[in-house]
Write an enzyme that holds these catalytic residues in place. Sequence first.
Site, PDB file in Angstrom:
ATOM      1  N   SER A 271      26.397 -34.336 -55.104  1.00 20.67           N
ATOM      2  CA  SER A 271      26.518 -32.975 -54.589  1.00 20.67           C
ATOM      3  C   SER A 271      25.945 -32.016 -55.612  1.00 20.67           C
ATOM      4  CB  SER A 271      27.994 -32.641 -54.319  1.00 20.67           C
ATOM      5  OG  SER A 271      28.189 -31.254 -54.150  1.00 20.67           O
ATOM      6  N   LYS A 277      31.720 -35.845 -56.078  1.00 18.84           N
ATOM      7  CA  LYS A 277      31.368 -36.330 -54.743  1.00 18.84           C
ATOM      8  C   LYS A 277      30.509 -37.593 -54.788  1.00 18.84           C
ATOM      9  CE  LYS A 277      31.999 -34.611 -51.239  1.00 18.84           C
ATOM     10  NZ  LYS A 277      31.338 -33.460 -50.590  1.00 18.84           N
ATOM     11  N   ASN A 279      28.888 -38.946 -51.598  1.00 15.67           N
ATOM     12  CA  ASN A 279      28.738 -38.783 -50.158  1.00 15.67           C
ATOM     13  C   ASN A 279      28.099 -40.009 -49.504  1.00 15.67           C
ATOM     14  OD1 ASN A 279      29.700 -36.087 -50.277  1.00 15.67           O
ATOM     15  ND2 ASN A 279      27.690 -35.397 -50.937  1.00 15.67           N
ATOM     16  N   ARG A 310      -6.179 -38.374 -14.746  1.00 11.15           N
ATOM     17  CA  ARG A 310      -5.936 -38.079 -16.160  1.00 11.15           C
ATOM     18  C   ARG A 310      -5.362 -36.672 -16.222  1.00 11.15           C
ATOM     19  NH1 ARG A 310     -10.831 -38.234 -19.388  1.00 11.15           N
ATOM     20  NH2 ARG A 310      -9.423 -37.913 -21.149  1.00 11.15           N
TER      21      ARG A 310
END
Length: 495
Positions: A271, A277, A279, A310
């Site tokens: 973080s 942290k 994560n 087309r």
Amino acid sequence: MDAADLGLLNPVGVGSPAAALTGDPAFLRAMLEAEAALTRAQAALGVVSADAADAVAQAAARRQDFDVRSLALRAQAGGNPVIPLVADLRAAVPAQHADAVHRGATSQDILDTATMLVAARVRSVLRADLDRIADRLAVLAAEHRATPMPGRTLTQHAVPTSFGLKAAGWRSLVLDARDRLAALCLPAQLGGAAGTLAAFGPAGPALADRFADELGLDRPSLPWHVLRTPVAELGASLALVGGALGKLAADVLVLSRTEIGELAEGSGGGSSAMPHKANPVRAALIASAARQLPALASVLFSAMTAEDERPAGAWHAEWQPLREALRLAAGAAAHAVALVDGLHADTARMRAHLDLTRGLIVSERLLDALAPALGRGTARAVVTAASREAVADGVELGTALARQPELAARSEAAPPQAAPSESAPSESAPSESAPSESAPTADAADAHAVPIPALLDPTGYLGAAPELTDRALRRQPAPDEPRPVRPDQHQDLSP
């Protein structure tokens, strides 16, 4: 450089093999290969000379001579990059062979074929990663086939399950996506101006087959300028990959929450503000891809409503969404390989969480055990009342059950019974074999005889989870169908 997309906002795919395989240089390479293959196929059928085919192939191999930025800018004039590419390729071959370049083809033939070449190369990498994921999940499932954990429905504890069954479910989804991807038809495109092959003369159908074989792509049954099943099915398969990996990621994200902690990525992300942290960043990136892929696939499906022989706009709308879908699916798979390789299961936390509801997680088991003695309606009322009391008073479910008057009354009313003789079972003590923990029953004459303390053990109520895990692990990837592939095809994956 101000307009360059270097992947700053695409952490899912940046730096992955798929990013290199789907960049502008990779599409340039594929378009040049398509042009060279067309002249080789025409030379094999006597439409152009072998010298012309060699000259075009040599010019196409010098990819560094073609300016991608210039092609992109000049593509605006005609609406696609093949028009300026053909002009540059004709200028790059000896004058006497210039007419052999792009002979009879239309721009969509080359760009559609190049797109299928790019898709085939990404599919090769993607399938290999899906196989790795499935193999690792098989190991996890087998190792934890009977590891108990809470089963959760609508965010709440439901009944116990096993981590092995959860991992086997992830693997099943991955194999679904892998097999769907492997079965895709990725055809070359050759139809000429309006899908009739008129410019190629009588050899047109044979030329279309030879063209596909030269590139190692599937043979088209018809020119598919406005028959966009190949692109739509490719988009659907990539969305299925995203969904399969997204389910895995969603579970990891929930179960790796601090307050749950049953799973953890091997190495979490950091973080910018909070040093502590770790994560679950790989799961987050996979989840982001899973949320984008269905929308991209929907664009490809909408392009199926292509007018005439087309279309104007429908074909053009496919290019960028398809490329992004290839990048996202393959990028998500690459992250999922790393995720499952390092995934840590905290079995102690799983076991501890089974006790969070103080026995409520096995209320279904208790209901089934009490129903024969009390009647199912009364048993449900007793277990429901005990469950509410356990929550309100913060006591164990077993304690709350002991307070229920229906159980107490039956216990007091039941006369003492002598233990039945093994050699002469009485009518009041039938000689059935003892029930298993996974399917408890009660003595029909005495609810007090139900072994409630044993039934409150959640680890004994996994149902068929171990057997279902074993069944799921017997599934193997579907065998590949044989495809016409040149010996040198897909060996060089550099763009």
